[in-house]
Design an enzyme around this catalytic site. Sequence first.
Site, PDB file in Angstrom:
ATOM      1  N   GLY A  47      78.060  29.714  -7.140  1.00  0.00           N
ATOM      2  CA  GLY A  47      77.047  29.670  -7.490  1.00  0.00           C
ATOM      3  C   GLY A  47      77.337  28.982  -9.346  1.00  0.00           C
ATOM      4  N   PHE A  48      76.985  29.822  -9.968  1.00  0.00           N
ATOM      5  CA  PHE A  48      77.201  28.915 -11.603  1.00  0.00           C
ATOM      6  C   PHE A  48      76.239  28.103 -11.645  1.00  0.00           C
ATOM      7  CE2 PHE A  48      80.772  31.640 -10.102  1.00  0.00           C
ATOM      8  CZ  PHE A  48      80.938  32.262 -11.220  1.00  0.00           C
ATOM      9  N   HIS A  49      74.807  27.468 -11.650  1.00  0.00           N
ATOM     10  CA  HIS A  49      73.864  27.017 -11.977  1.00  0.00           C
ATOM     11  C   HIS A  49      72.569  27.774 -12.031  1.00  0.00           C
ATOM     12  CE1 HIS A  49      74.673  26.666  -7.176  1.00  0.00           C
ATOM     13  NE2 HIS A  49      73.302  26.350  -7.303  1.00  0.00           N
ATOM     14  N   ALA A  50      71.224  26.787 -11.763  1.00  0.00           N
ATOM     15  CA  ALA A  50      70.239  26.799 -11.910  1.00  0.00           C
ATOM     16  C   ALA A  50      69.383  25.290 -11.493  1.00  0.00           C
ATOM     17  CB  ALA A  50      69.710  26.840 -13.502  1.00  0.00           C
ATOM     18  N   HIS A  95      71.761  31.605 -10.658  1.00  0.00           N
ATOM     19  CA  HIS A  95      72.324  32.153 -10.104  1.00  0.00           C
ATOM     20  C   HIS A  95      73.629  32.211  -9.739  1.00  0.00           C
ATOM     21  CE1 HIS A  95      70.388  28.853  -7.925  1.00  0.00           C
ATOM     22  NE2 HIS A  95      71.583  28.925  -7.516  1.00  0.00           N
TER      23      HIS A  95
END
Length: 140
Positions: A47-50, A95
């Site tokens: 994930g590690f993004h929006a 997230h």
Amino acid sequence: MEIITLDFNIKGDDRGSLIALEQNKNIPFNIKRVYYLFDTKSGVRRGFHAHHDLEQVLIVVRGSCKIHLDDLYQTREILLDNPQKGLYIGPLMWHEMYDFSDDCVLLVLASYYYLEEDYIRNYDQFSEIVSQHKKRNVGK
Ligand code: T46
């Protein structure tokens, strides 16, 4: 932070269980894309993004995993371990997914096609965008 979870009705009988997902009924948007994550290696965090605009519902149809949510002001850890539950993730929510069980199958329903431009993959940039957004909406 408002956490939106969805409870799906099981159409169960003595043969087993079935859940139906329908756009704009028990899924709160038009579904343009479905993808699923499986065989996630032990210890992996992803994930590690929006997203700028994308809306998604995450459902663990088998096994379990955890979701880290961060709206810049608060963080929450959500355990998904029940195919009857969906987690709604809207725009501008950082997230990460972690603690995948070996058998985890994470199904994701998305409101739009895959578009790399919709991703915010840098936390500083995320912070800047959310802060600007908040300033613009003060008093509204
Ligand atoms: C999200 C979380 C929950 C595609 O080509 N099409 C797709 O529809 C998707 C979702 C991914 N890809 C490609 C892009 C990358 O080369 O598949 C590869 C892995 O994607 P990514 O690194 O973005 O995967 P995650 O697990 O970090 O994030 C995914 C979704 O991309 C993301 O939108 O919210 O699951």
